[in-house]
Scaffold this motif. Sequence first.
Motif, PDB file in Angstrom:
ATOM      1  N   ILE A   1     -13.834  -3.778  -6.356  1.00  0.00           N
ATOM      2  CA  ILE A   1     -14.496  -4.316  -5.205  1.00  0.00           C
ATOM      3  C   ILE A   1     -14.096  -5.951  -5.201  1.00  0.00           C
ATOM      4  N   ILE A   2     -14.303  -6.376  -6.287  1.00  0.00           N
ATOM      5  CA  ILE A   2     -13.680  -7.977  -6.389  1.00  0.00           C
ATOM      6  C   ILE A   2     -12.277  -8.140  -6.143  1.00  0.00           C
ATOM      7  N   ARG A   3     -11.341  -7.416  -6.385  1.00  0.00           N
ATOM      8  CA  ARG A   3      -9.861  -7.486  -6.218  1.00  0.00           C
ATOM      9  C   ARG A   3      -9.552  -7.581  -4.784  1.00  0.00           C
ATOM     10  N   ALA A   4     -10.650  -6.333  -4.107  1.00  0.00           N
ATOM     11  CA  ALA A   4     -10.405  -6.073  -2.715  1.00  0.00           C
ATOM     12  C   ALA A   4     -10.779  -7.423  -1.704  1.00  0.00           C
ATOM     13  N   GLU A   5     -11.946  -7.769  -2.278  1.00  0.00           N
ATOM     14  CA  GLU A   5     -12.464  -9.266  -1.586  1.00  0.00           C
ATOM     15  C   GLU A   5     -11.482 -10.435  -1.762  1.00  0.00           C
TER      16      GLU A   5
ATOM     17  N   ARG B   1      -8.559 -10.011  -1.891  1.00  0.00           N
ATOM     18  CA  ARG B   1      -7.187  -9.770  -0.925  1.00  0.00           C
ATOM     19  C   ARG B   1      -5.877  -9.118  -2.146  1.00  0.00           C
ATOM     20  N   ASP B   2      -6.329  -8.927  -3.302  1.00  0.00           N
ATOM     21  CA  ASP B   2      -5.490  -8.247  -3.984  1.00  0.00           C
ATOM     22  C   ASP B   2      -5.421  -6.700  -3.810  1.00  0.00           C
TER      23      ASP B   2
ATOM     24  N   LEU C   1      -7.539   0.097  -9.549  1.00  0.00           N
ATOM     25  CA  LEU C   1      -8.893   0.033 -10.250  1.00  0.00           C
ATOM     26  C   LEU C   1      -9.657   1.089  -9.395  1.00  0.00           C
ATOM     27  N   TYR C   2      -9.687   1.272  -8.080  1.00  0.00           N
ATOM     28  CA  TYR C   2     -10.296   2.294  -7.484  1.00  0.00           C
ATOM     29  C   TYR C   2      -9.889   3.815  -8.051  1.00  0.00           C
ATOM     30  N   THR C   3      -8.439   4.045  -8.273  1.00  0.00           N
ATOM     31  CA  THR C   3      -7.862   5.179  -8.406  1.00  0.00           C
ATOM     32  C   THR C   3      -8.284   5.679 -10.117  1.00  0.00           C
ATOM     33  N   GLN C   4      -8.198   4.486 -10.650  1.00  0.00           N
ATOM     34  CA  GLN C   4      -8.698   4.596 -12.077  1.00  0.00           C
ATOM     35  C   GLN C   4     -10.127   5.141 -12.257  1.00  0.00           C
TER      36      GLN C   4
ATOM     37  N   VAL D   1      -9.612   0.382   1.318  1.00  0.00           N
ATOM     38  CA  VAL D   1      -8.330  -0.309   0.812  1.00  0.00           C
ATOM     39  C   VAL D   1      -6.776   0.185   1.321  1.00  0.00           C
ATOM     40  N   GLU D   2      -6.815   1.499   1.294  1.00  0.00           N
ATOM     41  CA  GLU D   2      -5.727   2.498   1.651  1.00  0.00           C
ATOM     42  C   GLU D   2      -5.398   1.924   3.166  1.00  0.00           C
ATOM     43  N   ARG D   3      -6.590   1.955   4.082  1.00  0.00           N
ATOM     44  CA  ARG D   3      -6.306   1.393   5.575  1.00  0.00           C
ATOM     45  C   ARG D   3      -5.846   0.161   5.639  1.00  0.00           C
ATOM     46  N   GLU D   4      -6.378  -0.852   4.776  1.00  0.00           N
ATOM     47  CA  GLU D   4      -6.007  -2.129   4.852  1.00  0.00           C
ATOM     48  C   GLU D   4      -4.450  -2.442   4.414  1.00  0.00           C
ATOM     49  N   LEU D   5      -4.098  -1.743   3.375  1.00  0.00           N
ATOM     50  CA  LEU D   5      -2.594  -1.703   2.912  1.00  0.00           C
ATOM     51  C   LEU D   5      -1.891  -1.027   4.008  1.00  0.00           C
ATOM     52  N   GLU D   6      -2.488  -0.027   4.860  1.00  0.00           N
ATOM     53  CA  GLU D   6      -1.481   0.586   5.900  1.00  0.00           C
ATOM     54  C   GLU D   6      -1.276  -0.508   7.075  1.00  0.00           C
TER      55      GLU D   6
END
Length: 191
Positions: A131-135, A137-138, A145-148, A176-181
């Motif tokens: 959650i923090i990494r997404a915030e 923008r990593d 981390l979510y996958t793990q 996160v997948e949507r944001e990466l796409e």
Amino acid sequence: KADLRDLQGARELYTQALDMYRSVYGHNASNADIANTLSNLANAKKGLNDLQGAYELHSQALHMYRAVYGEHTSNISMARALNNLGLVKAELHDLQGAQELYRQALDMKRSVYGEHASNADIANSLNNLGIIRAELRDLQGARELYTQALDMYRSVYGHNASNADIANTLSNLERVERELERAEASHVENH
């Protein structure tokens, strides 16, 4: 309103319990019962949106756990106190501070449960770090981390289990997948 009354009632009861423990053990005593009560009171205050009060009480609980169990000891109560401090830091928008506390909590949980153990508490820390990494923008780091966390939750609860932790992590991962796409599509358009 019922939730608010419940939290206010909980705050009052935890305050009474804290006063009683302190009268029994001594006002300045370091004791696990006192630390647990400080943590519970902090959670009630967080629920009532008293973030500074929650942070102070979680800090006191962590300090007391360290006094009781040892400064350099790995203990699940200390790990959870670190995690709780991270939750408050995140709500206070101190993402770097939250990330550091979550990392410490994760390291301590791995020390307690085993470096390669599948455990819901460890998965929770992985999800919180995501959650923090997404915030921050990593997005790649968040996805990892979510996958793990998802793999670990499925290992603990079962691959096809209906579970709130799994659902929450799937939702975080999908976001996160949507944001990466979108980022990839934007990158392609600009080149």
